[in-house]
Write an enzyme that holds these catalytic residues in place. Sequence first.
Site, PDB file in Angstrom:
ATOM      1  N   ASP A 270      -4.817  10.949  15.877  1.00 35.33           N
ATOM      2  CA  ASP A 270      -4.374  11.662  16.810  1.00 35.33           C
ATOM      3  C   ASP A 270      -5.343  11.872  18.078  1.00 35.33           C
ATOM      4  O   ASP A 270      -6.432  11.514  18.013  1.00 35.33           O
ATOM      5  CB  ASP A 270      -4.605  13.281  15.953  1.00 35.33           C
ATOM      6  CG  ASP A 270      -3.809  13.404  14.741  1.00 35.33           C
ATOM      7  OD1 ASP A 270      -2.786  13.098  14.999  1.00 35.33           O
ATOM      8  OD2 ASP A 270      -4.321  13.784  13.890  1.00 35.33           O
ATOM      9  N   CYS A 272      -7.030  11.766  21.426  1.00 34.13           N
ATOM     10  CA  CYS A 272      -8.520  12.242  22.176  1.00 34.13           C
ATOM     11  C   CYS A 272      -8.769  11.670  23.275  1.00 34.13           C
ATOM     12  O   CYS A 272      -9.351  10.563  23.314  1.00 34.13           O
ATOM     13  CB  CYS A 272      -9.714  12.068  21.196  1.00 34.13           C
ATOM     14  SG  CYS A 272     -11.238  12.614  21.537  1.00 34.13           S
ATOM     15  N   CYS A 285     -13.642   8.944  17.823  1.00 28.68           N
ATOM     16  CA  CYS A 285     -12.076   8.760  18.102  1.00 28.68           C
ATOM     17  C   CYS A 285     -11.794   7.274  18.516  1.00 28.68           C
ATOM     18  O   CYS A 285     -11.052   6.527  17.437  1.00 28.68           O
ATOM     19  CB  CYS A 285     -11.280   9.508  18.854  1.00 28.68           C
ATOM     20  SG  CYS A 285     -11.390  11.360  18.210  1.00 28.68           S
ATOM     21  N   GLU A 314      -3.904  16.466  21.042  1.00 32.87           N
ATOM     22  CA  GLU A 314      -5.295  16.372  21.686  1.00 32.87           C
ATOM     23  C   GLU A 314      -6.061  17.761  21.026  1.00 32.87           C
ATOM     24  O   GLU A 314      -5.671  18.720  20.930  1.00 32.87           O
ATOM     25  CB  GLU A 314      -4.897  16.674  23.014  1.00 32.87           C
ATOM     26  CG  GLU A 314      -6.315  16.767  23.828  1.00 32.87           C
ATOM     27  CD  GLU A 314      -7.231  15.870  23.755  1.00 32.87           C
ATOM     28  OE1 GLU A 314      -8.225  16.119  23.358  1.00 32.87           O
ATOM     29  OE2 GLU A 314      -6.703  14.615  24.218  1.00 32.87           O
ATOM     30  N   GLY A 315      -7.321  17.232  20.839  1.00 35.82           N
ATOM     31  CA  GLY A 315      -8.154  18.283  20.388  1.00 35.82           C
ATOM     32  C   GLY A 315      -7.988  19.054  19.013  1.00 35.82           C
ATOM     33  O   GLY A 315      -7.941  20.099  18.864  1.00 35.82           O
ATOM     34  N   ARG A 316      -7.323  18.185  18.296  1.00 34.13           N
ATOM     35  CA  ARG A 316      -6.911  18.965  16.845  1.00 34.13           C
ATOM     36  C   ARG A 316      -5.560  19.692  17.243  1.00 34.13           C
ATOM     37  O   ARG A 316      -5.503  20.954  16.470  1.00 34.13           O
ATOM     38  CB  ARG A 316      -7.974  19.336  15.966  1.00 34.13           C
ATOM     39  CG  ARG A 316      -9.010  18.353  15.617  1.00 34.13           C
ATOM     40  CD  ARG A 316      -9.698  18.915  14.195  1.00 34.13           C
ATOM     41  NE  ARG A 316     -10.728  19.834  14.639  1.00 34.13           N
ATOM     42  CZ  ARG A 316     -12.028  19.758  15.008  1.00 34.13           C
ATOM     43  NH1 ARG A 316     -12.596  18.385  14.967  1.00 34.13           N
ATOM     44  NH2 ARG A 316     -12.896  20.543  15.219  1.00 34.13           N
ATOM     45  N   ASP A 352      -8.347  23.717  13.293  1.00 35.12           N
ATOM     46  CA  ASP A 352      -7.351  22.614  13.189  1.00 35.12           C
ATOM     47  C   ASP A 352      -5.950  23.182  13.270  1.00 35.12           C
ATOM     48  O   ASP A 352      -5.692  24.132  12.482  1.00 35.12           O
ATOM     49  CB  ASP A 352      -7.598  21.728  11.944  1.00 35.12           C
ATOM     50  CG  ASP A 352      -7.177  20.455  12.161  1.00 35.12           C
ATOM     51  OD1 ASP A 352      -6.150  20.197  12.697  1.00 35.12           O
ATOM     52  OD2 ASP A 352      -7.855  19.158  11.919  1.00 35.12           O
ATOM     53  N   ARG A 354      -3.290  20.863  13.594  1.00 33.84           N
ATOM     54  CA  ARG A 354      -2.398  19.417  13.635  1.00 33.84           C
ATOM     55  C   ARG A 354      -1.308  19.615  12.727  1.00 33.84           C
ATOM     56  O   ARG A 354      -0.384  19.040  12.992  1.00 33.84           O
ATOM     57  CB  ARG A 354      -3.336  18.420  13.407  1.00 33.84           C
ATOM     58  CG  ARG A 354      -3.999  18.019  14.467  1.00 33.84           C
ATOM     59  CD  ARG A 354      -5.091  16.699  14.508  1.00 33.84           C
ATOM     60  NE  ARG A 354      -6.056  16.997  13.578  1.00 33.84           N
ATOM     61  CZ  ARG A 354      -7.047  16.193  13.241  1.00 33.84           C
ATOM     62  NH1 ARG A 354      -6.771  15.173  13.317  1.00 33.84           N
ATOM     63  NH2 ARG A 354      -7.956  16.621  12.454  1.00 33.84           N
ATOM     64  N   SER A 376      -8.369   5.641   7.540  1.00 35.43           N
ATOM     65  CA  SER A 376      -8.804   7.175   7.700  1.00 35.43           C
ATOM     66  C   SER A 376      -9.398   7.813   6.551  1.00 35.43           C
ATOM     67  O   SER A 376      -9.316   7.357   5.571  1.00 35.43           O
ATOM     68  CB  SER A 376      -7.257   7.911   7.785  1.00 35.43           C
ATOM     69  OG  SER A 376      -7.564   9.164   7.890  1.00 35.43           O
ATOM     70  N   LYS A 381      -4.741  14.316   6.471  1.00 36.31           N
ATOM     71  CA  LYS A 381      -3.853  13.295   6.350  1.00 36.31           C
ATOM     72  C   LYS A 381      -3.293  12.807   5.039  1.00 36.31           C
ATOM     73  O   LYS A 381      -2.295  12.463   4.628  1.00 36.31           O
ATOM     74  CB  LYS A 381      -4.156  11.991   7.427  1.00 36.31           C
ATOM     75  CG  LYS A 381      -4.376  12.721   8.765  1.00 36.31           C
ATOM     76  CD  LYS A 381      -4.868  11.310   9.324  1.00 36.31           C
ATOM     77  CE  LYS A 381      -5.701  11.873  10.870  1.00 36.31           C
ATOM     78  NZ  LYS A 381      -6.129  10.560  11.557  1.00 36.31           N
TER      79      LYS A 381
HETATM   80  N1  LIG Z   1     -11.307  21.108  18.751  1.00 31.75           N
HETATM   81  C1  LIG Z   1     -11.753  19.999  18.579  1.00 31.75           C
HETATM   82  N2  LIG Z   1     -11.025  18.743  18.585  1.00 31.75           N
HETATM   83  C2  LIG Z   1     -11.862  17.756  18.658  1.00 31.75           C
HETATM   84  C3  LIG Z   1     -13.402  17.761  18.405  1.00 31.75           C
HETATM   85  N3  LIG Z   1     -13.779  16.475  18.372  1.00 31.75           N
HETATM   86  C4  LIG Z   1     -12.687  15.719  18.320  1.00 31.75           C
HETATM   87  N4  LIG Z   1     -11.446  16.539  18.217  1.00 31.75           N
HETATM   88  C5  LIG Z   1     -10.119  16.076  18.012  1.00 31.75           C
HETATM   89  O1  LIG Z   1      -9.958  15.888  16.773  1.00 31.75           O
HETATM   90  C6  LIG Z   1      -8.938  14.811  16.609  1.00 31.75           C
HETATM   91  C7  LIG Z   1      -9.388  13.555  15.938  1.00 31.75           C
HETATM   92  O2  LIG Z   1      -8.309  13.143  15.252  1.00 31.75           O
HETATM   93  P1  LIG Z   1      -8.370  11.600  14.536  1.00 31.75           P
HETATM   94  O3  LIG Z   1      -9.116  10.679  15.398  1.00 31.75           O
HETATM   95  O4  LIG Z   1      -6.920  11.448  14.079  1.00 31.75           O
HETATM   96  O5  LIG Z   1      -9.238  11.963  13.238  1.00 31.75           O
HETATM   97  P2  LIG Z   1      -9.271  12.733  11.939  1.00 31.75           P
HETATM   98  O6  LIG Z   1      -8.193  13.460  11.780  1.00 31.75           O
HETATM   99  O7  LIG Z   1     -10.446  13.799  12.324  1.00 31.75           O
HETATM  100  O8  LIG Z   1      -9.729  11.796  10.827  1.00 31.75           O
HETATM  101  P3  LIG Z   1      -9.752  10.244  10.622  1.00 31.75           P
HETATM  102  O9  LIG Z   1      -8.388   9.903  10.187  1.00 31.75           O
HETATM  103  O10 LIG Z   1     -10.717  10.062   9.399  1.00 31.75           O
HETATM  104  O11 LIG Z   1     -10.335   9.678  11.911  1.00 31.75           O
HETATM  105  C8  LIG Z   1      -8.394  14.548  17.993  1.00 31.75           C
HETATM  106  O12 LIG Z   1      -7.363  15.246  18.240  1.00 31.75           O
HETATM  107  C9  LIG Z   1      -9.630  14.830  18.932  1.00 31.75           C
HETATM  108  O13 LIG Z   1      -9.141  15.206  19.860  1.00 31.75           O
HETATM  109  C10 LIG Z   1     -13.883  19.013  18.823  1.00 31.75           C
HETATM  110  O14 LIG Z   1     -15.318  19.004  18.895  1.00 31.75           O
HETATM  111  N5  LIG Z   1     -13.029  20.137  18.702  1.00 31.75           N
HETATM  112 ZN   LIG Z   2     -12.547  12.378  19.810  1.00 33.29          ZN
END
Ligand SMILES: Nc1nc2c(ncn2[C@@H]2O[C@H](COP(=O)(O)OP(=O)(O)OP(=O)(O)O)[C@@H](O)[C@H]2O)c(=O)[nH]1
Ligand SMILES: [Zn+2]
Length: 452
Positions: A270, A272, A285, A314-316, A352, A354, A376, A381
């Site tokens: 996702d 970032c 990320c 973006e940003g969950r 979150d 998403r 992941s 997911k």
């Molecule tokens: N709201 C928010 N979003 C964040 C923060 N840190 C990272 N993100 C977002 O979290 C999401 C991370 O997505 P992925 O890289 O797919 O990771 P994941 O779903 O957490 O899990 P993995 O597959 O294990 O990496 C992205 O959309 C980032 O922009 C935060 O502190 N706050």
């Molecule tokens: Zn990130």
Amino acid sequence: MPESIPVATADTPSPSGDAGVGSPKSPFSKHILLTTYPDQNGVDPVPLQWGAPDAKTRGPIIASRNLSQLKRRNAMGAHGGSYSIYNALAIAAGDLPTDFKPDFRNTEPTFEFPTQPAWGDPKKIVSLDPFGHDVMKNFREYLDVGWDLRPSMAVTRANMRLAEIEKAVSEGKLEVDGSIVVDKNGDVRVTKVACEPVWYLPGVAERFGVDEGTLRRMLFEHTGGSYPELITRPDLKVFLPPIGGLTVYIFGPPERVSDENVPLALRIHDECNGSDVFQSDICTCRPYLAFGIQEAIKQAQNGGSGVVIYFRKEGRALGEVVKYLVYNARKRGGDTADKYFLRTENIAGVRDMRFQALMPDILHWLGIKKIDRMLSMSNMKYDAIVAQGIKILERVPIPDDMIPQDSRVEIDAKINAGYFTTGKKFTTEELSQVKGRGWEKWEDVTDPMGIL
Ligand SMILES: Nc1nc2c(ncn2[C@@H]2O[C@H](COP(=O)(O)OP(=O)(O)OP(=O)(O)O)[C@@H](O)[C@H]2O)c(=O)[nH]1
Ligand SMILES: [Zn+2]
């Protein structure tokens, strides 16, 4: 059937000069049709049977509000996801005629993905148009007589270059095979699929366990009442939401992806932007993305298949503004892992948005039935994929040495919240000891020598 397709006459002249709405030269009628109703005079949507086994039986998705199509539309919203707004701007500015019809010559997919049973299953694919890449082939007879149909998917191929892959090649960790990694600069050959969202509302509602009426009402209310047909046209079931889509990157021959006998490595990622593009070190990320790409390449080089799917969430899916507000709250409030999710919840109400429940649609579209190596740690997911009947044989966490120092807070908080790990799971007490970097005082950054 071609015989029954009426010619779409462009009775709307192109915008010219500074003709305002309602002026004799304007392409827009003075009378504005705010919404339509099922029993309104002339309303006769082109039949659309979501989940039909082939494109022609399913019918084309028709979203244009051109006067000639307005009453024959069978989908609400507009093509292009969030870019529909730029399209509107271009028309408002006079750069684009309202009745512009694209010339699709030579835009066909570079690879013909084999039709999957899931393309004709109304429950397996609810958030994309499984025939959205082949509009030119499937609905040429409509295009030929002037209907404005748009593809919602496109398939191309390209070479890509990523610093981490370049480094892995130069260090001998990835070999140059001439076909996937094409040269020692680390250029990698990929097949790419861009995909915009197309929602079948009954199916989307079912995924979230809500009734269709509630979903429609919430979409209407919380887009500022932008799509009144969500309320007035219960007969229309397809909605093109103004949100971002996804991109599939396939390493190795694309025909291997749907072959159950070929091992598959998959990373769902996702967006970032701060980390993926600009390499900010507050999260994992970009390193996980780079690791995912590297493992996908290796799998393809070993006779398997590698897929990375990049979602614009973006940003969950809370957006970058919320994310930066969260960062400030974290850095000013003491950045410890035990409070990581709380900071987001305080600002966004949830941690979150998403909704991974819709994510597996693209896996069904690709014909993926099992994933050998899932790159992941996310339980969300994982649960969403498994709930769709797709097996995951192995989960592969990001290697410890790829985790930037300041992102330990994030990764340890996630592991504590249920993310997969092969390593240590922290207690809440221990989490409070996992601290992120504090902010330096601005003077220390701008005037480290204390001269000013
Ligand atoms: N709201 C928010 N979003 C964040 C923060 N840190 C990272 N993100 C977002 O979290 C999401 C991370 O997505 P992925 O890289 O797919 O990771 P994941 O779903 O957490 O899990 P993995 O597959 O294990 O990496 C992205 O959309 C980032 O922009 C935060 O502190 N706050
Ligand atoms: Zn990130």
